[in-house]
Design an enzyme around this catalytic site. Structure first.
Site, short mmCIF file in Angstrom:
data_model
loop_
_atom_site.label_atom_id
_atom_site.label_comp_id
_atom_site.label_asym_id
_atom_site.label_seq_id
_atom_site.Cartn_x
_atom_site.Cartn_y
_atom_site.Cartn_z
CG ASP A 72 7.70 -2.54 6.17
OD1 ASP A 72 7.88 -1.68 5.58
OD2 ASP A 72 8.48 -3.79 5.82
CE1 TYR A 94 9.93 -4.30 0.13
CE2 TYR A 94 11.37 -5.50 2.10
CZ TYR A 94 10.40 -4.48 1.70
OH TYR A 94 10.07 -3.70 2.52
CG HIS A 115 6.47 2.66 7.60
ND1 HIS A 115 5.51 1.89 6.73
CD2 HIS A 115 7.63 1.57 7.64
CE1 HIS A 115 5.93 0.77 6.46
NE2 HIS A 115 7.18 0.53 6.99
#
Length: 408
Positions: free
Chosen positions: A186, A318, A377
């Site tokens: 990630d 982000y 994930h």
């Protein structure tokens, strides 16, 4: 600044988690005061996290979940804090009982934390206790990303993955490791990719389980595997990237909800990807966890984010890496080739499972690839033994000559 002051700032200090009881009481009060929306008008997650899942999660969190169990688990591990570039970096550092263990720094992602990596500590540091070989042992360093968990929250712009990667190299230097390897998934995959491009002195190789370069590149679609990967990526971009877009453009806006409502935070974190969502939902509604994605483990991670007030600060990563103002910076970070050997494992439940051809195109220095039969994930969390086996296999060719150890 005096030399003494500088030494104090760069010192490695022991860290202990001790949450006041009133913080847990306040958490339960807020959970009890939740205002619930009406039920979604569909039978799947296409409108978002489903009401039944959230109400059961809230019930369990309020009446059965025990934070002190997680706190004790963290405090049973060697935890430390050190200031790097003005931010306190929290990390777990577990030395292997085996001689010549390879130093490994592993980085979590969002919505994770060091919690998602804890189940790998045993099989990675003491493989013989898990049916493995002493030659596959690691000295393990698990840092919390800036703005996440027990690390400090940056008070200035610029803490993108490039800066964090430089901080990781400095952390390994402070720990006395002159040669080491790195793994990431990630956000941690982006950081580890950039670490491989920076190629700091001593980095021998990297292992990844998410191909982050697909978000800005062109890849072949000639085989069935390649077309399936492209379809999965298109699905994410069309209907699975709401959290990504919000945090890359307006992290402060969502931050108000994440800091004010624990249920809002939990729902936001559960709404990451379809595979993980349904596995977590089944754990709460049916009592059927997928591997280690248990109710307690999921809530350990969410509770760390809540108790440390990391909702907005974690979301800002982000914005730093994928926001409109980050385009040129990101292009600069990715302009250099990865200069070290790369290992890659595809887990079938990943948001976009990718074939070897895509990984080879992204990383010409690829020296290990495997597509395993289970896991998603949060692979290190869900399937820690399998994940550890993949990390060990990827770095096995780099173990000669032996890794010199700092004094213990």
């Amino acid at each position: 600044m005096t030399a003494v002051a500088e030494h104090t700032r760069s010192a490695i200090r022991p860290f202990h988690v001790e949450v006041p009881e009133e913080s847990l009481t306040e958490l339960r009060r807020r959970l009890a005061a939740t205002r619930w929306p009406t039920r979604e008008l569909v039978t799947d997650r296409s409108q978002g996290v489903q009401l039944a899942t959230m109400q059961e999660l809230c019930r369990y969190w309020t009446t059965e979940y025990d934070w002190r169990r997680c706190e004790a688990k963290l405090n049973a591990l060697p935890q430390f804090v050190t200031e790097i570039d003005g931010v306190d970096i929290h990390f777990i550092h577990v030395r292997s009982p085996h001689a010549d263990a390879m130093p490994l720094i592993m980085t979590h992602g969002w919505p994770g934390s060091v919690i998602e990596l804890l189940e790998t500590v045993g099989p990675l540091t003491d493989p013989t206790a898990h049916g493995g070989s002493a030659e596959d042992a690691f000295d393990l360093v698990l840092p919390s990303l800036p703005g996440f968990g027990f690390s400090g929250q940056p008070a200035e712009l610029g803490w993108n993955v490039g800066r964090s990667a430089r901080a990781w190299a400095e952390l390994m230097r402070r720990l006395g490791y002159s040669r080491y390897v790195a793994q990431g998934g990630d956000v941690g995959a982006t950081l580890t990719d950039v670490l491989g491009r920076q190629a700091p002195e001593g980095l021998l190789g990297i292992h990844l389980n998410v191909l982050v370069t697909v978000l800005g590149g062109q890849f072949p679609m000639e085989t069935e595997e390649e077309r399936a990967a492209a379809a999965a990526l298109a699905t994410f971009q069309a209907s699975g990237s709401a959290y990504f877009s919000e945090m890359a453009t307006r992290p402060q806006t969502i931050g108000y909800a994440l800091l004010d409502s624990p249920v809002a935070m939990a729902a936001w974190m559960l709404d990451h990807d379809t595979d993980a969502y349904y596995k977590i939902s089944h754990a709460f509604l049916d009592g059927q966890p997928s591997g280690n994605l248990t109710r307690d483990h999921v809530l350990d991670n969410i509770t760390v984010h809540w108790l440390t007030g990391a909702g907005a600060s974690a979301a800002r990563c982000y914005w730093e890496d994928w926001g409109v103002d980050a385009v040129q910076t990101r292009a600069g970070l990715l302009s250099a080739a990865v200069a070290v050997p790369v290992g890659f494992t595809t887990f079938p439940g990943e948001v976009w499972p990718v074939p070897r051809s895509w990984v080879q195109a992204a990383y010409p220095s690829l020296n290990y690839f495997n597509w395993v039969d289970r896991g998603g994930h949060f692979a290190a969390w869900e399937e820690p033994e399998l994940f550890a086996t993949e990390v060990q296999a990827a770095f096995r060719p780099l173990r000669t000559p032996k890794i010199p150890q700092p004094r213990r």
